[in-house]
Write a protein that holds these residues in place. Structure first.
Motif, PDB file in Angstrom:
ATOM      1  N   ALA A 177       0.852  -0.712  -0.029  1.00  0.00           N
ATOM      2  CA  ALA A 177      -0.325  -0.106  -0.130  1.00  0.00           C
ATOM      3  C   ALA A 177       0.973   1.246  -0.458  1.00  0.00           C
ATOM      4  O   ALA A 177       2.153   1.279   0.497  1.00  0.00           O
ATOM      5  N   PHE A 178       0.524   2.029  -0.377  1.00  0.00           N
ATOM      6  CA  PHE A 178       1.637   3.615  -0.785  1.00  0.00           C
ATOM      7  C   PHE A 178       1.971   3.724   0.953  1.00  0.00           C
ATOM      8  O   PHE A 178       2.821   4.910   0.818  1.00  0.00           O
ATOM      9  N   LYS A 179       1.140   3.521   2.222  1.00  0.00           N
ATOM     10  CA  LYS A 179       1.825   3.727   3.518  1.00  0.00           C
ATOM     11  C   LYS A 179       2.939   3.460   3.003  1.00  0.00           C
ATOM     12  O   LYS A 179       3.962   3.989   4.057  1.00  0.00           O
ATOM     13  N   ASP A 180       4.052   2.351   2.586  1.00  0.00           N
ATOM     14  CA  ASP A 180       5.514   2.453   2.650  1.00  0.00           C
ATOM     15  C   ASP A 180       6.131   3.234   2.296  1.00  0.00           C
ATOM     16  O   ASP A 180       7.628   3.492   2.618  1.00  0.00           O
ATOM     17  N   PRO A 192      -8.337   8.305  -3.115  1.00  0.00           N
ATOM     18  CA  PRO A 192      -8.744   7.652  -2.116  1.00  0.00           C
ATOM     19  C   PRO A 192      -8.342   8.369  -0.646  1.00  0.00           C
ATOM     20  O   PRO A 192      -7.487   7.954  -0.338  1.00  0.00           O
ATOM     21  N   THR A 193      -9.467   9.077  -0.037  1.00  0.00           N
ATOM     22  CA  THR A 193      -8.865   9.930   1.275  1.00  0.00           C
ATOM     23  C   THR A 193     -10.047   9.292   2.279  1.00  0.00           C
ATOM     24  O   THR A 193     -11.001   8.670   2.051  1.00  0.00           O
ATOM     25  N   GLY A 194      -9.401   9.157   3.596  1.00  0.00           N
ATOM     26  CA  GLY A 194     -10.012   8.727   5.008  1.00  0.00           C
ATOM     27  C   GLY A 194      -9.072  10.119   5.730  1.00  0.00           C
ATOM     28  O   GLY A 194     -10.304  10.412   6.078  1.00  0.00           O
ATOM     29  N   ASN A 195      -8.249  10.252   6.865  1.00  0.00           N
ATOM     30  CA  ASN A 195      -7.451  10.942   7.147  1.00  0.00           C
ATOM     31  C   ASN A 195      -7.387  11.907   6.667  1.00  0.00           C
ATOM     32  O   ASN A 195      -6.510  12.981   7.202  1.00  0.00           O
ATOM     33  N   PHE A 196      -7.506  12.454   5.743  1.00  0.00           N
ATOM     34  CA  PHE A 196      -6.822  13.967   4.663  1.00  0.00           C
ATOM     35  C   PHE A 196      -5.382  13.642   5.217  1.00  0.00           C
ATOM     36  O   PHE A 196      -4.445  14.617   4.997  1.00  0.00           O
ATOM     37  N   GLY A 197      -4.604  12.759   4.995  1.00  0.00           N
ATOM     38  CA  GLY A 197      -3.240  12.835   4.754  1.00  0.00           C
ATOM     39  C   GLY A 197      -2.916  12.845   3.737  1.00  0.00           C
ATOM     40  O   GLY A 197      -1.657  13.629   2.916  1.00  0.00           O
ATOM     41  N   ASP A 198      -2.462  11.591   2.904  1.00  0.00           N
ATOM     42  CA  ASP A 198      -2.317  11.946   1.119  1.00  0.00           C
ATOM     43  C   ASP A 198      -3.193  13.077   0.182  1.00  0.00           C
ATOM     44  O   ASP A 198      -1.663  13.470  -0.094  1.00  0.00           O
ATOM     45  N   VAL A 199      -3.697  13.460   0.624  1.00  0.00           N
ATOM     46  CA  VAL A 199      -4.162  14.762   0.222  1.00  0.00           C
ATOM     47  C   VAL A 199      -3.831  15.978   0.830  1.00  0.00           C
ATOM     48  O   VAL A 199      -3.609  16.749  -0.430  1.00  0.00           O
ATOM     49  N   GLY A 239      -5.924  -0.405   8.735  1.00  0.00           N
ATOM     50  CA  GLY A 239      -5.546  -1.516   8.187  1.00  0.00           C
ATOM     51  C   GLY A 239      -3.802  -1.394   7.604  1.00  0.00           C
ATOM     52  O   GLY A 239      -3.251  -2.570   7.256  1.00  0.00           O
ATOM     53  N   ASP A 240      -3.353  -0.300   7.196  1.00  0.00           N
ATOM     54  CA  ASP A 240      -2.441  -0.706   6.095  1.00  0.00           C
ATOM     55  C   ASP A 240      -1.668   0.198   6.619  1.00  0.00           C
ATOM     56  O   ASP A 240      -0.045  -0.087   6.647  1.00  0.00           O
ATOM     57  N   THR A 241      -1.782   0.511   7.212  1.00  0.00           N
ATOM     58  CA  THR A 241      -0.637   2.308   8.103  1.00  0.00           C
ATOM     59  C   THR A 241       0.206   0.995   8.873  1.00  0.00           C
ATOM     60  O   THR A 241       1.346   1.247   9.214  1.00  0.00           O
ATOM     61  N   SER A 250      -9.611   1.504   4.678  1.00  0.00           N
ATOM     62  CA  SER A 250      -8.375   1.996   4.827  1.00  0.00           C
ATOM     63  C   SER A 250      -9.038   3.212   4.913  1.00  0.00           C
ATOM     64  O   SER A 250      -8.393   4.270   5.426  1.00  0.00           O
ATOM     65  N   MET A 251     -10.160   3.522   4.727  1.00  0.00           N
ATOM     66  CA  MET A 251     -11.259   5.053   4.867  1.00  0.00           C
ATOM     67  C   MET A 251     -12.302   4.682   5.454  1.00  0.00           C
ATOM     68  O   MET A 251     -12.898   6.038   5.262  1.00  0.00           O
ATOM     69  N   ASP A 252     -12.473   4.043   6.357  1.00  0.00           N
ATOM     70  CA  ASP A 252     -13.490   4.453   6.865  1.00  0.00           C
ATOM     71  C   ASP A 252     -13.610   4.865   8.193  1.00  0.00           C
ATOM     72  O   ASP A 252     -13.238   4.540   9.638  1.00  0.00           O
ATOM     73  N   PRO A 272     -10.391  -1.487  -3.873  1.00  0.00           N
ATOM     74  CA  PRO A 272     -11.502  -0.609  -4.058  1.00  0.00           C
ATOM     75  C   PRO A 272     -11.037   0.304  -3.738  1.00  0.00           C
ATOM     76  O   PRO A 272     -11.824   1.348  -4.252  1.00  0.00           O
ATOM     77  N   HIS A 273      -9.680   1.101  -2.785  1.00  0.00           N
ATOM     78  CA  HIS A 273      -9.971   2.268  -2.354  1.00  0.00           C
ATOM     79  C   HIS A 273      -9.431   2.711  -3.968  1.00  0.00           C
ATOM     80  O   HIS A 273     -10.328   4.564  -3.830  1.00  0.00           O
ATOM     81  N   THR A 274      -8.698   2.114  -4.862  1.00  0.00           N
ATOM     82  CA  THR A 274      -7.471   2.755  -5.908  1.00  0.00           C
ATOM     83  C   THR A 274      -9.484   2.887  -6.789  1.00  0.00           C
ATOM     84  O   THR A 274      -9.928   4.309  -7.528  1.00  0.00           O
ATOM     85  N   SER A 289      -3.368   5.076  -7.392  1.00  0.00           N
ATOM     86  CA  SER A 289      -3.838   4.273  -6.533  1.00  0.00           C
ATOM     87  C   SER A 289      -2.830   3.075  -5.103  1.00  0.00           C
ATOM     88  O   SER A 289      -1.809   3.527  -5.384  1.00  0.00           O
ATOM     89  N   THR A 290      -3.470   3.623  -4.328  1.00  0.00           N
ATOM     90  CA  THR A 290      -3.579   3.611  -2.499  1.00  0.00           C
ATOM     91  C   THR A 290      -2.751   1.846  -2.795  1.00  0.00           C
ATOM     92  O   THR A 290      -2.416   1.802  -1.762  1.00  0.00           O
ATOM     93  N   ALA A 291      -3.609   0.504  -2.816  1.00  0.00           N
ATOM     94  CA  ALA A 291      -3.373  -0.386  -2.141  1.00  0.00           C
ATOM     95  C   ALA A 291      -3.572  -1.532  -3.846  1.00  0.00           C
ATOM     96  O   ALA A 291      -3.934  -1.054  -4.399  1.00  0.00           O
TER      97      ALA A 291
END
Ligand SMILES: *Cc1c(COP(=O)(O)O)cnc(C)c1O
Length: 460
Positions: free
Chosen positions: A109-112, A252-259, A141-143, A306-308, A384-386, A406-408
């Motif tokens: 996942a992009f977290k790496d 694809p956004t959850g915690n607003f970090g990547d964007v 999940g991914d972090t 990962s976006m819940d 699904p996130h992507t 594409s995050t995962a």
């Protein structure tokens, strides 16, 4: 570069404080006191660099009082040597859009991209200072997997990962719980991701406790993660810079970090068009950006776990900008959000947001149909996130060149993929072994005292 907190501008911090603490003592988020803006000339020179060279240029000004020159170059090269792609990321064409694959690191996942760097920042710090650190992190999940992979086996540092029990995919869980290094501790919490995140926040807020265990955080609010992520916006921008402009991103956004990392790249001078905040049905950010209502609702479990998320922690950094960088105002807005679970954005703030951001949301059915449609039309399997990011450009029509992050890797979410196209995506060969490995984790109730006690016992 010096840093301040979004809730109190009077104190200055160094990069070392910023990455070790994660969150400021006043509960605010760290941001640069004066952001580096690249000149036209610098930006032009960047366009010929490979990923590692570019990462050096972008990251150096943020960390100059901590690491620089050859040390930084070595650290960045080492961090990205663990990736399956030489230039870390890969841009492909899928229909009328570009898809930027960010999942070629060790945990898919992009977290790496950020976490590998952070792990080596810790190691560098500990090689110079006599210190012992305990990382405590919540994961949807991914972090968790990315953090464990970055920290496992390193000296004088332990990692504790809190994941919501039964709410991460089995592949996500196994990437965390099958790691055998003694400094890795997995905790499953009877609750959802926001509960896990709140537990970690409360531990940080208890300064005595946090100090007593030398607690450090690597959640997506950690500034070091944001700067590492802004690099791929620059890199992919230059890959398409001769295409039709403007260049837009859907994230694809959850915690607003990547964007937020994309927004940061734009603030540093990169001529990005719009950033689409693409959410699943946990759509607090979509509602905020489309109608001004930042109202927290109950978290729903979806096929993009990962976006819940209903509390987008990094949004505070944008709130600070929207309130003209006023720390008192930001502080009172955040208090209000905490007590009332809502914040109304007036028209002038919405106008300001929409200069940079648009938004979209996809429910579960839409996610499945997007995966199916993209597979049938273009023979590409999106996770699904992507898929949610891909759908962002259907909902919001934009001229120019459109890049989906594409995050995962799809194999992290086999059930959703099977549901959509009757195919079970395989794990890459080097990760197949995790299916049969013994898992290790402790199941704890969503109770701050129990969790605190547990961590203390494990450290001793
Ligand atoms: C973490 C994650 C996201 C969300 O990123 P944020 O920085 O929290 O907005 C999206 N997709 C995947 C696969 C993730 O792991």
């Amino acid at each position: 570069m010096k840093y301040i907190s979004t809730r109190d501008k009077s104190k200055e911090f160094e990069f070392k404080d910023v990455f070790l603490k994660g969150l400021a003592d006043d509960g605010g988020l760290f941001i640069p006191k004066n952001l580096k803006k690249f000149t036209e000339k610098e930006l032009n020179e960047f366009s010929n660099l490979n990923y590692i060279e570019l990462a050096n240029k972008i990251i150096a000004p943020f960390v100059d009082d901590f690491i620089s020159g050859k040390d930084l170059e070595d650290l960045i090269s080492k961090s990205y040597s663990t990736f399956r792609e030489k230039n870390v990321v890969k841009l492909i064409n899928v229909g009328d859009r570009k898809v930027l694959e960010l999942f070629h690191g060790p945990t898919l996942a992009f977290k790496d991209v950020a976490m590998q760097l952070l792990g080596n920042f810790y190691e560098y710090y500990l090689s110079k200072e006599d210190d012992k650190i305990n990382i405590v992190v919540a994961t949807s999940g991914d972090t968790g997997a990315a953090a464990i992979e970055a920290i496992r086996g390193k000296k004088n540092i332990n990692i504790f990962v809190l994941h919501p029990h039964n709410r991460v995919s089995p592949v996500q869980r196994k990437l965390m719980t099958t790691v055998k290094d003694k400094n890795v501790h997995n905790i499953a919490i009877n609750g959802n991701f926001d509960d896990c995140q709140n537990l970690v926040k409360s531990m940080f807020a208890d300064h005595n406790y946090a100090k007593s265990i030398r607690m450090s955080g690597v959640n997506s609010i950690n500034w070091a993660r944001i700067i590492a992520q802004s690099v791929y916006y620059f890199y992919s921008f230059y890959l398409v810079k001769n295409d039709k402009g403007p260049i837009n991103f859907s994230v694809p956004t959850g915690n607003f970090g990547d964007v937020y990392a994309g927004y940061l790249a734009k603030k540093m001078g990169l001529q990005i068009g719009k950033l689409i905040v693409a959410t699943n049905q946990n759509d607090i950010l979509h509602r905020a950006i489309s109608s001004g209502q930042y109202y927290s609702e109950k978290v729903q479990e979806t096929n993009s776990p990962s976006m819940d998320i209903q509390i987008a922690s990094n949004f505070e950094r944008l709130i600070f900008d929207l309130n003209n960088e006023d720390d008192h105002e930001t502080s009172s807005v955040m208090q209000k959000i905490k007590s009332e679970k809502k914040y109304d954005l007036d028209q002038s703030k919405l106008d300001k947001i929409r200069k940079d951001f648009l938004s979209s949301s996809a429910d579960e059915k839409k996610v499945i149909s997007l995966i199916k449609k993209v597979y049938e039309s273009h023979k590409e399997i999106l996770d699904p996130h992507t898929a949610i990011g891909y759908g962002g450009f259907d909902d919001v029509e934009l001229e120019g060149t459109n890049i989906v992050l594409s995050t995962a890797h799809p194999c992290k979410f086999p059930d959703a993929i099977f549901n959509a196209i009757n195919i079970k995506p395989d794990l890459p060969d080097e990760l197949k072994y995790i299916s049969n490995e013994k898992e290790n984790f402790d199941l704890l109730d969503n109770d701050i005292n129990i969790v605190k006690q547990h961590i203390k016992e494990k450290i001793q």
